[in-house]
Design an enzyme around this catalytic site. Structure first.
Site, short mmCIF file in Angstrom:
data_model
loop_
_atom_site.label_atom_id
_atom_site.label_comp_id
_atom_site.label_asym_id
_atom_site.label_seq_id
_atom_site.Cartn_x
_atom_site.Cartn_y
_atom_site.Cartn_z
N ASP A 188 -12.06 -6.49 3.04
CA ASP A 188 -12.04 -7.00 1.66
C ASP A 188 -11.70 -5.89 0.66
O ASP A 188 -12.08 -4.73 0.86
CB ASP A 188 -13.43 -7.58 1.34
CG ASP A 188 -13.41 -8.43 0.08
OD1 ASP A 188 -12.32 -8.84 -0.36
OD2 ASP A 188 -14.49 -8.70 -0.46
N GLY A 189 -11.01 -6.26 -0.40
CA GLY A 189 -10.77 -5.31 -1.49
C GLY A 189 -9.32 -4.96 -1.73
O GLY A 189 -9.01 -4.14 -2.60
N ARG A 198 -0.96 -8.03 -6.25
CA ARG A 198 -1.96 -8.11 -5.18
C ARG A 198 -1.35 -7.87 -3.80
O ARG A 198 -1.98 -7.29 -2.91
CB ARG A 198 -2.66 -9.47 -5.23
CG ARG A 198 -3.55 -9.68 -6.45
CD ARG A 198 -4.15 -11.07 -6.44
NE ARG A 198 -4.92 -11.30 -5.23
CZ ARG A 198 -6.19 -10.92 -5.06
NH1 ARG A 198 -6.84 -10.30 -6.02
NH2 ARG A 198 -6.82 -11.17 -3.93
N HIS A 241 -2.29 -5.84 -0.16
CA HIS A 241 -2.31 -6.32 1.23
C HIS A 241 -1.43 -5.44 2.12
O HIS A 241 -1.77 -5.16 3.26
CB HIS A 241 -1.84 -7.78 1.30
CG HIS A 241 -2.78 -8.73 0.59
ND1 HIS A 241 -4.14 -8.68 0.77
CD2 HIS A 241 -2.56 -9.74 -0.28
CE1 HIS A 241 -4.72 -9.63 0.03
NE2 HIS A 241 -3.78 -10.27 -0.63
N LEU A 254 -7.73 -1.71 24.35
CA LEU A 254 -8.42 -2.24 23.16
C LEU A 254 -7.98 -3.69 22.98
O LEU A 254 -6.79 -3.98 22.94
CB LEU A 254 -8.04 -1.43 21.91
CG LEU A 254 -8.56 -1.99 20.58
CD1 LEU A 254 -10.08 -1.82 20.46
CD2 LEU A 254 -7.89 -1.30 19.39
N ARG A 258 -21.86 -10.37 1.89
CA ARG A 258 -21.91 -11.69 2.53
C ARG A 258 -20.92 -11.74 3.69
O ARG A 258 -20.03 -10.89 3.81
CB ARG A 258 -21.61 -12.80 1.51
CG ARG A 258 -20.32 -12.62 0.75
CD ARG A 258 -20.02 -13.78 -0.21
NE ARG A 258 -18.89 -13.45 -1.04
CZ ARG A 258 -18.97 -12.95 -2.28
NH1 ARG A 258 -20.15 -12.75 -2.84
NH2 ARG A 258 -17.88 -12.65 -2.95
N SER A 315 -19.00 -14.61 4.39
CA SER A 315 -17.83 -15.42 4.02
C SER A 315 -17.22 -16.19 5.20
O SER A 315 -16.00 -16.13 5.41
CB SER A 315 -16.76 -14.55 3.36
OG SER A 315 -17.25 -14.01 2.17
C1 FPP Z 1 -9.23 -9.71 1.34
O1 FPP Z 1 -9.05 -8.90 0.20
C2 FPP Z 1 -8.10 -9.54 2.24
C3 FPP Z 1 -7.31 -10.53 2.68
C4 FPP Z 1 -7.49 -11.94 2.32
C5 FPP Z 1 -6.15 -10.25 3.56
C6 FPP Z 1 -6.38 -9.19 4.58
C7 FPP Z 1 -5.07 -8.68 5.03
C8 FPP Z 1 -4.82 -7.40 5.39
C9 FPP Z 1 -5.82 -6.34 5.44
C10 FPP Z 1 -3.47 -6.98 5.74
C11 FPP Z 1 -3.20 -7.20 7.17
C12 FPP Z 1 -2.60 -8.50 7.22
C13 FPP Z 1 -2.26 -9.17 8.29
C14 FPP Z 1 -1.57 -10.42 8.01
C15 FPP Z 1 -2.55 -8.77 9.69
P1 FPP Z 1 -8.93 -9.60 -1.21
O2 FPP Z 1 -7.52 -9.96 -1.43
O3 FPP Z 1 -9.89 -10.75 -1.28
O4 FPP Z 1 -9.37 -8.45 -2.17
P2 FPP Z 1 -10.14 -8.60 -3.55
O5 FPP Z 1 -11.54 -9.08 -3.21
O6 FPP Z 1 -10.15 -7.22 -4.09
O7 FPP Z 1 -9.37 -9.57 -4.39
#
Ligand code: FPP
Length: 243
Positions: free
Chosen positions: A16-17, A29, A33, A127, A183, A185
Site C-alpha cells: 500500500d502507498g 498515481r 504503481h 521461491l 487493517r 483490507s
Molecule cells: C495500493 O496502493 C496498491 C495497489 C492497488 C496496486 C499494487 C501494485 C503494485 C505494487 C505494482 C505491481 C503491479 C502488478 C500489476 C504486479 P494505493 O494505490 O492504494 O496507494 P495509496 O493508499 O497511497 O493511494
C-alpha cells in the site's frame, strides 16, 4: 507454520502507498504503481537471498475495480508489460509464479499473460510468488464453499482449506502491510488466522531490504502460541511439539 525464532517461510504483503508516493511528488498515481513494481522486484530479490520459500503480494483487489477507469486500465497494462519484461529473469532465478484470484472479469489478453507466465515458470521451486490479482479473501472463501456445495461435499474446515485458491502453499507466517494503515483490507482472511502482523509506515515504493529485515526481526521476537500457553510453547510436554 514456522515456530518462533525461525525465518518466516511464507511472507505476504499488502503493498500500500503507491498513490501517496506519487502524489507527494506531483506525479500521476500510475507513476506510483510503476515505482511499486520496482519495489516488488527488489523485494523478490531480497526474499530469494534470504531463502524465503513463499512470497504472496496483493496487486489488485476485488474492490480496486471501483478506482478511476484510467487507473484500473493502467494497472492491467502494467501487469501485462511487467510479465513480458520480468518473466525471463524470474525463470532464471528459480521463481514459480501463481496468480491467485478471480479470472472472470479479466480480459483475454491479461488471462493469456497469466497462463503463459504460470506455465513458463512451472518447473521452478526456489521461491513461489503468488500474485493476488482480482482477489479478495471473501471471494476465496465463497468460491471454495460454492465449489464444495456443487460437488455435494460436506463443508468442513479441512475441505474448505483445500478448496481455496491458496491451497498450494502453507498459510503465511508473516503478513506485512506498508503505507501506515492498520487493517487487512480483505487480504488472506482465512489464511491469516495465525499469521504475525507487521505494519510499516513506509510507502510501498520506499519499502526496501532494511525494512524487510526489520519485519523479519520483529517476527523473530514474537512468541507463536497457536492457542497454547507460553509455558507449553517454551517447554513442550512429552510427545508435544513446540509450534
Ligand atoms: C495500493 O496502493 C496498491 C495497489 C492497488 C496496486 C499494487 C501494485 C503494485 C505494487 C505494482 C505491481 C503491479 C502488478 C500489476 C504486479 P494505493 O494505490 O492504494 O496507494 P495509496 O493508499 O497511497 O493511494
Amino acid at each position: 507454520m514456522t515456530p518462533s525464532g525461525g525465518l518466516p517461510q511464507h511472507i505476504a504483503i499488502v503493498m500500500d502507498g503507491n498513490g501517496r508516493w506519487a502524489t507527494k511528488r506531483f506525479l500521476p498515481r500510475l507513476a506510483g504503481h510503476r515505482q511499486g513494481m520496482e519495489s516488488l522486484r527488489r523485494c523478490i530479490r531480497a526474499c530469494l537471498e534470504r531463502q524465503v520459500g513463499v512470497l504472496t503480494v496483493f496487486a489488485f483487489s476485488s474492490e480496486n475495480w471501483n478506482r478511476p477507469a484510467d487507473e484500473v486500465s493502467g494497472l492491467m497494462e502494467l501487469l501485462v508489460t511487467a510479465l513480458a519484461k520480468e518473466v525471463p529473469q524470474l525463470l532464471k532465478d528459480g521463481v514459480r509464479l501463481h496468480f491467485v484470484g478471480d479470472r472472470a472479469g479479466l480480459s483475454d489478453k491479461v488471462c493469456t499473460g497469466l497462463d503463459q507466465a504460470e506455465l513458463a515458470t512451472a518447473a521452478n521451486s526456489k521461491l513461489i510468488l503468488n500474485v493476488c490479482f482480482n482477489y479478495g479473501g471473501r471471494w476465496d472463501i465463497a468460491q471454495a464453499a460454492a465449489r464444495l456445495a456443487a460437488q455435494g461435499q460436506p463443508i468442513t474446515e479441512m475441505a474448505l482449506h483445500q478448496a481455496m485458491a491458496m491451497a498450494h502453499v502453507p498459510d503465511p507466517d508473516l503478513i506485512i502491510r506498508t503505507g501506515g494503515e492498520l487493517r487487512l483490507s480483505n487480504f488472506l482472511l482465512w489464511q491469516a488466522a495465525y499469521a504475525e502482523l507487521f505494519f510499516s509506515d513506509k510507502l510501498w515504493p520506499d519499502f526496501d531490504e532494511a525494512e524487510l529485515d526489520r519485519a523479519i526481526s520483529e517476527f523473530n521476537r514474537r512468541e507463536r502460541r497457536y492457542g497454547q500457553t507460553s509455558d507449553q510453547v517454551v517447554s513442550p510436554g512429552p510427545g508435544q511439539k513446540a509450534a
